[in-house]
Design an enzyme around this catalytic site. Structure first.
Site, mmCIF file in Angstrom:
data_model
loop_
_atom_site.group_PDB
_atom_site.id
_atom_site.type_symbol
_atom_site.label_atom_id
_atom_site.label_comp_id
_atom_site.label_asym_id
_atom_site.label_seq_id
_atom_site.Cartn_x
_atom_site.Cartn_y
_atom_site.Cartn_z
ATOM 1 N N TYR A 40 0.863 -1.188 0.000
ATOM 2 C CA TYR A 40 0.000 0.000 0.000
ATOM 3 C C TYR A 40 0.898 1.236 0.000
ATOM 4 O O TYR A 40 1.901 1.281 -0.707
ATOM 5 C CB TYR A 40 -0.961 -0.052 1.195
ATOM 6 N N LYS A 95 -20.867 -20.082 -8.942
ATOM 7 C CA LYS A 95 -20.239 -19.976 -10.262
ATOM 8 C C LYS A 95 -18.769 -19.615 -10.114
ATOM 9 O O LYS A 95 -17.894 -20.143 -10.820
ATOM 10 C CB LYS A 95 -20.960 -18.909 -11.085
ATOM 11 N N GLU A 137 -25.015 -13.775 -15.889
ATOM 12 C CA GLU A 137 -25.630 -14.992 -15.338
ATOM 13 C C GLU A 137 -27.054 -14.721 -14.878
ATOM 14 O O GLU A 137 -27.341 -13.697 -14.242
ATOM 15 C CB GLU A 137 -24.794 -15.481 -14.146
ATOM 16 N N ASP A 163 -25.587 -18.822 -19.540
ATOM 17 C CA ASP A 163 -26.855 -19.558 -19.601
ATOM 18 C C ASP A 163 -27.237 -19.847 -21.047
ATOM 19 O O ASP A 163 -27.820 -20.889 -21.356
ATOM 20 C CB ASP A 163 -27.976 -18.753 -18.933
ATOM 21 N N ALA A 196 -38.254 -21.661 -25.910
ATOM 22 C CA ALA A 196 -37.856 -20.505 -26.709
ATOM 23 C C ALA A 196 -37.225 -19.429 -25.830
ATOM 24 O O ALA A 196 -37.309 -18.241 -26.134
ATOM 25 C CB ALA A 196 -39.065 -19.948 -27.468
ATOM 26 N N GLY A 197 -36.594 -19.862 -24.754
ATOM 27 C CA GLY A 197 -35.865 -18.931 -23.900
ATOM 28 C C GLY A 197 -34.484 -18.659 -24.445
ATOM 29 O O GLY A 197 -34.137 -19.062 -25.566
ATOM 30 N N ALA A 199 -31.458 -19.860 -23.729
ATOM 31 C CA ALA A 199 -30.617 -21.008 -24.072
ATOM 32 C C ALA A 199 -31.088 -21.664 -25.362
ATOM 33 O O ALA A 199 -30.282 -22.034 -26.220
ATOM 34 C CB ALA A 199 -30.613 -22.016 -22.921
ATOM 35 N N ASN A 287 -33.916 -29.572 -16.377
ATOM 36 C CA ASN A 287 -33.250 -30.082 -15.179
ATOM 37 C C ASN A 287 -33.994 -29.618 -13.933
ATOM 38 O O ASN A 287 -34.401 -28.467 -13.864
ATOM 39 C CB ASN A 287 -31.800 -29.564 -15.136
ATOM 40 N N ASN A 319 -22.619 -27.290 -18.437
ATOM 41 C CA ASN A 319 -21.893 -26.092 -18.848
ATOM 42 C C ASN A 319 -20.482 -26.014 -18.299
ATOM 43 O O ASN A 319 -19.651 -25.258 -18.819
ATOM 44 C CB ASN A 319 -22.676 -24.837 -18.435
#
Length: 758
Positions: A40, A95, A137, A163, A196-197, A199, A287, A319
């Site tokens: 520092y 994550k 995310e 995602d 239809a999202g 992903a 899932n 993933n």
């Protein structure tokens, strides 16, 4: 069966011993006034001034180049929906843990209380000076598309919404290989996408880039087929609207070749499957409940090629096969973005890796079940250590070839070695053992089962499906603990030897036959069976159990003696020994003998070296052994250096293929530069020493305890080496997790022992 996770266990995991799953650890020493002055004020001013003159020096003087921001607003968290930024934080921390574990990438998780896309974009854009990359995310569609698109355009660091693109990359690799297996051409197949999202749309876009014809794609949302005559479609959905005369899943799926499910569980029926084309490819990725149950699907059609999002079925689209390694490659060349070329490189690398011969390490991790490219192995396994050295270089090279890399890599072989050293296979040692254990669970008898830690470990064993616990102890006390702590131990056998008169007589007679010429009478043999260590060892000897675990509350020697008298040592060894596995940031190390032999002679040290080498190979490492002392190659005289030196000489004669040297001090063994400079003649020059054999029990015991308590190391053990059948004796104070780890090792030990006798 899917893994059972209890609410109380999940909450305890996240709250104890300290809240959360991550922390910041300094990478520089901070022990002196000078250290603080450098870290520092006033020393920190120097790198600040250098960065002010040349902003790219931020990568030279700070952690930016290995730091990813995991950023969310909590609007689409897992299957929980819009639960808000605070509630999303455990997921974001999780994550970060995966980034660190699989790719050595540091993470700050940032949860933003902002649902407006434009405002969210402005906030994240302002964070660019901090991070080397951004992982978006759990942001709901369609806002997620706008957010990612604009951030990619505005920022000069890699940005990816995992995602969407993670699932797209992994499933694309699976699709390429599935088409190869069923001998179909990608430009000819008809694809139905249920969902239809974000992903689903990203997967479809990448499939089309790979060669799927857009007119051969039918996409459905919760209201049915995306048709051009629907007025409720947003911009992203409209891209995939069709004018084919179909409205429902039942109609759309007839004759199609590929089904991609990113919707809800149990939406695909056996009748739907039967209406598909020959050799249908089904990716049921909802899932935890897939669009159709795996067992139901394969029993409905024998020609099906199937993938799910679950770890208990073949071809898990996970993933974690992608995002750690994609960001690793992008960061290592300071890519300004993650472009389509880099994603395609990841797809190709994953697909090609699945076609390569499977290393023994991977096969062993999955229970020695033969693994080969085909309908049940389309993509690599998550525990494959080759992933980082395959995907990250491919992504880095694609970044360079597409002119988005700011630095170049020239020595690719050296880069691969660096990647493996960053997060080598050793980081996953227990994961591999647990996976192997699950393939052939064994019966584990616990001699001290009237203890809460043992019972919690037994619960974990059942949950992880690695074995069947057998509990020895006071039945009423055990049942009281189970009830009091609401443990779900099921129908575990509970045995109190005190009430097992017939078995005590049977076991006592067997012990008498074994020890009658060593002072044990028939009466004493029966009496000794009141001791649970004797009783448990005899259960293993008679085949009523496969492994024994004891020692949590008892003296080590007291637990070892019954096992030696009843089970004995392995045929090809002369003694037993103890080993600890120590893991820290530097790597994985095997320490011996830490528990048994007090002051071994030179010949006894040779036995310990042999036991250690065999144990290290059991864990899929090649032993690089340093025999330790207070002397370096004769620099000091004394009994201990002499014994150690003689042992090395005899070991080299006995096992010429073994990489071993000594005697040497521990710092020399572990400091490659020091060894090369001071002792260039050593057989360990250039080697990464991973096995440390100590000259006596005192030094070994002190060393591993110091490493655990003040060295910040994680320990696995003690592991008992050289027994004819699996016995492991715990350390006083072992946690439930420690006990579970030893149980997993005991199960694999039992598998190996039984395979040898077949």
């Amino acid at each position: 069966m899917s893994l059972k996770v209890r609410k109380k266990d999940a909450l305890k995991f996240h709250s104890d011993p300290i809240p959360g799953k991550i922390e910041v650890t300094p990478t520089k020493p901070l022990t002196t006034q000078m250290d603080l002055a450098l870290a520092y004020s006033p020393g920190v001013a120097e790198p600040c001034l250098e960065i002010a003159k040349n902003p790219s020096d931020v990568y030279k003087y700070t952690a930016k180049g290995n730091l990813v921001g995991v950023i969310s607003n909590g609007t689409a968290v897992l299957g929980l929906g819009n639960i808000g930024p605070e509630a999303s934080k455990p997921v974001m921390e999780g994550k970060g843990v995966l980034f660190k574990k699989f790719a050595g990438i540091d993470v700050f998780d940032i949860e933003i209380a902002e649902n407006d896309a434009d405002a969210f974009i402005k906030i994240v854009k302002a964070l660019e000076p901090t991070f080397g990359g951004i992982n978006l995310e759990d942001i709901k569609a369609p806002e997620s598309f706008k957010i990612e698109k604009e951030l990619r355009e505005q920022m000069k660091i890699p940005v990816m919404h995992d995602d969407q693109h993670g699932t797209a990359i992994i499933s694309s690799a699976a699709l390429l290989n599935a088409l190869l297996v069923v001998n179909k051409k990608i430009e000819e197949v008809k694809v139905v996408v249920n969902g239809a999202g974000g992903a689903a749309i990203s997967c479809t876009a990448l499939y089309i880039k790979l060669g799927v014809q857009k007119e051969n794609v039918i996409m459905l949302d919760s209201k049915g087929v995306l048709r051009k005559d629907r007025s409720d479609l947003n911009e992203m959905k409209s891209r995939y609207a069709t004018d084919i005369d179909v409205h429902t899943l039942d109609e759309a799926i007839k004759g199609c070749d590929v089904f991609l499910g990113l919707s809800m569980g149990n939406t695909l029926t056996p009748e739907n499957l039967l209406s598909m084309a020959d050799s249908p490819i089904v990716f049921a990725l909802a899932n935890p409940t897939p669009e159709i149950d795996y067992e139901l699907a394969i029993s409905t059609r024998s020609d099906i090629v199937m993938a799910t999002g679950r770890s208990d079925h073949p071809n898990q689209v996970n993933n974690v096969l992608g995002f750690p390694y994609i960001f690793r490659g992008a960061l290592d060349v300071r890519a300004t973005c993650i472009n389509e070329e880099m994603k395609m490189a990841a797809v190709t690398a994953l697909a090609e890796l699945a076609k390569q011969p499977i290393p023994d390490l991977v096969t062993k991790a999955y229970g020695n079940t033969p693994i080969k490219f085909g309908k049940e192995y389309l993509i690599p396994k998550p525990l494959d250590p080759r992933l980082i050295s395959t995907i990250s270089p491919a992504v880095a090279k694609a970044a360079m070839d597409s002119n988005v890399a700011q630095i170049n890599i020239y020595d690719w072989e050296h880069y691969k070695i660096e990647l493996e050293e960053r997060v080598g296979a050793e980081k996953r040692i227990i994961s591999r053992i647990i996976t192997r254990a699950k393939k052939d669970p064994k019966r584990i008898v616990f001699a001290e089962a009237d203890n809460l830690k043992i019972l919690k470990a037994a619960e974990m064993i059942i949950d992880e499906e690695i074995g069947t616990p057998i509990l020895l102890g006071n039945v009423k006390k055990i049942e009281k603990l189970i009830k009091e702590y609401e443990l779900e131990i099921g129908n575990c056998t509970i045995i109190d030897p005190f009430y097992e008169n017939d078995k005590r007589k049977k076991y006592g007679s067997l012990l008498y036959e074994k020890r009658k010429r060593k002072g044990v009478s028939l009466y004493e043999g029966e009496s000794l069976m009141l001791d649970r260590n004797y009783f448990g060892a005899m259960m293993v000897e008679t085949g009523e159990a496969d492994a024994l675990i004891s020692g949590l509350l008892s003296d080590y020697a007291k637990c070892l003696r019954p096992a030696l008298q009843i089970l004995g040592i392995d045929d090809d060894v002369k003694r037993v020994g103890g080993m600890y596995i120590i893991r820290n940031k530097r790597g994985t190390y095997f320490l011996a003998d830490t528990t048994v032999n007090i002051n071994p002679s030179s010949s006894e040290l040779v036995d310990i070296i042999g036991l250690s080498a065999r144990a290290v190979r059991f864990f899929d490492f090649e032993p690089k052994i340093a025999v330790l002392s207070y002397s370096n190659f004769g620099s000091q005289k004394g009994e201990i250096p002499s014994r150690a030196s003689d042992a090395v000489k005899m070991a080299k004669e006995k096992w010429p293929e073994l990489t071993i040297d000594g005697e040497m001090q521990a710092n020399v063994a572990l400091n490659k530069k020091l060894m090369e400079k001071s002792y260039p003649f050593s057989d360990l020059v250039g080697e990464n020493v991973n096995t440390l054999v100590f000259p006596d029990l005192s030094s070994a015991n002190i060393a591993y305890n110091l490493l655990m308590e003040i060295g910040g190391s994680e320990a696995i053990g003690p592991i008992l080496m050289g027994m004819k059948k699996p016995v492991h004796i715990l350390q006083n104070g072992s946690s439930s997790r420690d006990i579970f780890n030893i149980a997993a090792i005991a199960v694999v030990d039992a598998q190996t022992t039984q395979n040898k006798t077949k």
